[in-house]
Design a protein around this motif. Structure first.
Motif, mmCIF file in Angstrom:
data_model
loop_
_atom_site.group_PDB
_atom_site.id
_atom_site.type_symbol
_atom_site.label_atom_id
_atom_site.label_comp_id
_atom_site.label_asym_id
_atom_site.label_seq_id
_atom_site.Cartn_x
_atom_site.Cartn_y
_atom_site.Cartn_z
ATOM 1 N N UNK A 149 0.837 -1.197 0.000
ATOM 2 C CA UNK A 149 0.000 0.000 0.000
ATOM 3 C C UNK A 149 0.874 1.251 0.000
ATOM 4 N N UNK A 150 1.954 1.212 0.759
ATOM 5 C CA UNK A 150 2.876 2.345 0.757
ATOM 6 C C UNK A 150 3.561 2.485 -0.603
ATOM 7 N N UNK A 151 3.787 1.355 -1.274
ATOM 8 C CA UNK A 151 4.338 1.440 -2.619
ATOM 9 C C UNK A 151 3.399 2.149 -3.578
ATOM 10 N N UNK A 156 1.947 7.176 -6.477
ATOM 11 C CA UNK A 156 0.957 8.212 -6.781
ATOM 12 C C UNK A 156 1.408 9.604 -6.363
ATOM 13 N N UNK A 157 2.073 9.717 -5.204
ATOM 14 C CA UNK A 157 2.351 11.043 -4.659
ATOM 15 C C UNK A 157 3.823 11.442 -4.706
ATOM 16 N N UNK A 171 12.943 8.615 -4.358
ATOM 17 C CA UNK A 171 11.540 8.229 -4.240
ATOM 18 C C UNK A 171 11.401 6.941 -3.433
ATOM 19 N N UNK A 172 12.317 6.001 -3.652
ATOM 20 C CA UNK A 172 12.295 4.775 -2.860
ATOM 21 C C UNK A 172 12.557 5.038 -1.394
ATOM 22 N N UNK A 173 13.486 5.965 -1.093
ATOM 23 C CA UNK A 173 13.784 6.288 0.293
ATOM 24 C C UNK A 173 12.577 6.913 0.985
ATOM 25 N N UNK A 174 11.890 7.827 0.304
ATOM 26 C CA UNK A 174 10.708 8.470 0.902
ATOM 27 C C UNK A 174 9.601 7.443 1.125
ATOM 28 N N UNK A 175 9.412 6.553 0.168
ATOM 29 C CA UNK A 175 8.358 5.550 0.292
ATOM 30 C C UNK A 175 8.615 4.602 1.454
ATOM 31 N N UNK A 176 9.845 4.102 1.558
ATOM 32 C CA UNK A 176 10.168 3.184 2.658
ATOM 33 C C UNK A 176 10.165 3.920 3.992
#
Length: 315
Positions: A149-151, A156-157, A171-176
């Motif tokens: 869900x966070x992925x 999206x954002x 982007x991967x760092x912010x998502x994780x």
């Protein structure tokens, strides 16, 4: 003579009173039913069994990685790039760099945000306000949301939405970071809450402001607990693959990634991709990658635990 006799009588009465009090206390608090005695034996046994199963599983993974991938455990596994064709010369350089970029970004985000949120909720927030109760409820609920869900949210954002960073390691760092941030906040809150109120009261009584009390007394006392939560969050972030697949962790990257340019890959993603190859050499390569990942986790966690122990002794 009579004085000595009176003293002996008083001492004897005192001993009898103490013995009676001990007997009464033992009779009230020492009685336990057969069910309670059985529970006192069974519950620690179940805890020990659960710990043994967890340690056995971890040991089995380590032994499997050493046996299957030990033949590839060399410097080339770290320094060589990825390859779809030649498993003998393939390595994990791009994946290791991508993981370091992602984890570095995660640490830079979760430490100030997580600790700041914990300080606000424990030291400043008014528990009677509805918005503070809503924040606490959301934090507790977000800790149990599936990582995929966070992925989707990151795609999206962060990748496409307001930030529009693209498929990059940032982007991967912010998502994780969004994924593990609730863990850091909850652990930091518990660590801050465990600081005795007398420390705050003593500091305030000596004329310190609330922020000086938090910065110089509360945070140093809670540092070890905060660092423990950060270690757990980083360990989870290091092994995440599902959310990163949606924000740019592609199958094969043949160039060294950067934080804000080009696509990237990470160790869990690359290990998975190697394991899907039909050739046996790639299976061995995947096991070698698991060994590298375990080693990096042990090194990072050992450094963090050593830092935590150092601050515990200082405090």
């Amino acid at each position: 003579m009579s004085v000595n006799q009176d003293e002996h009588r008083l001492a004897g009465r005192a001993r009898i009173a103490v013995a009676g009090a001990r007997a009464a206390t033992g009779d009230v608090f020492g009685r336990s039913s057969r069910r309670e005695r059985l529970g006192n034996v069974v519950f620690p046994a179940l805890l020990l069994l659960a710990l043994s199963v967890a340690l056995a599983g971890l040991l089995a993974i380590i032994v499997w990685a050493v046996v299957e991938g030990g033949s590839r455990a060399n410097v080339d596994l770290i320094t060589n790039g990825t390859s779809r064709l030649d498993a003998a010369s393939a390595g994990y350089r791009e994946a290791i760099l991508g993981s370091l970029y992602v984890i570095g970004g995660v640490i830079l985000l979760i430490v100030p945000l997580g600790v700041g949120a914990a300080i606000y909720l424990e030291e400043y927030a008014d528990k009677t306000r509805w918005w503070n109760r809503l924040i606490e409820l959301n934090i507790q609920n977000l800790a149990g949301v599936p990582s995929i869900v966070f992925g989707i949210l990151g795609l999206a954002f962060v990748v496409r939405g307001p930030l529009s960073l693209g498929f990059v390691a940032a982007a991967g760092a912010i998502t994780v970071a969004m994924l593990v941030l609730p863990t850091v906040i909850i652990a930091a809150r518990e660590a801050i809450r465990a600081v005795p109120p007398s420390i705050r009261e003593g500091s305030l009584a000596l004329g310190a402001t609330q922020w000086q009390t938090i910065r110089r007394q509360v945070l140093p006392a809670a540092f070890s607990g905060i660092l423990t939560g950060t270690i757990l969050a980083v360990a989870r972030a290091f092994g995440e693959a599902a959310p990163l697949l949606l924000v740019g962790a592609t199958t094969f990257v043949t160039f060294d990634p950067s934080l804000f340019e080009n696509r990237f890959t990470t160790l869990p993603v690359q290990i998975f991709n190697y394991s899907k190859q039909p050739q046996e050499e790639f299976q061995v390569l995947a096991a070698g990658g698991a060994l590298v990942m375990i080693t990096l986790l042990v090194v990072v966690n050992s450094f963090a635990i050593g830092l935590r122990n150092k601050f515990e002794r200082r405090w």
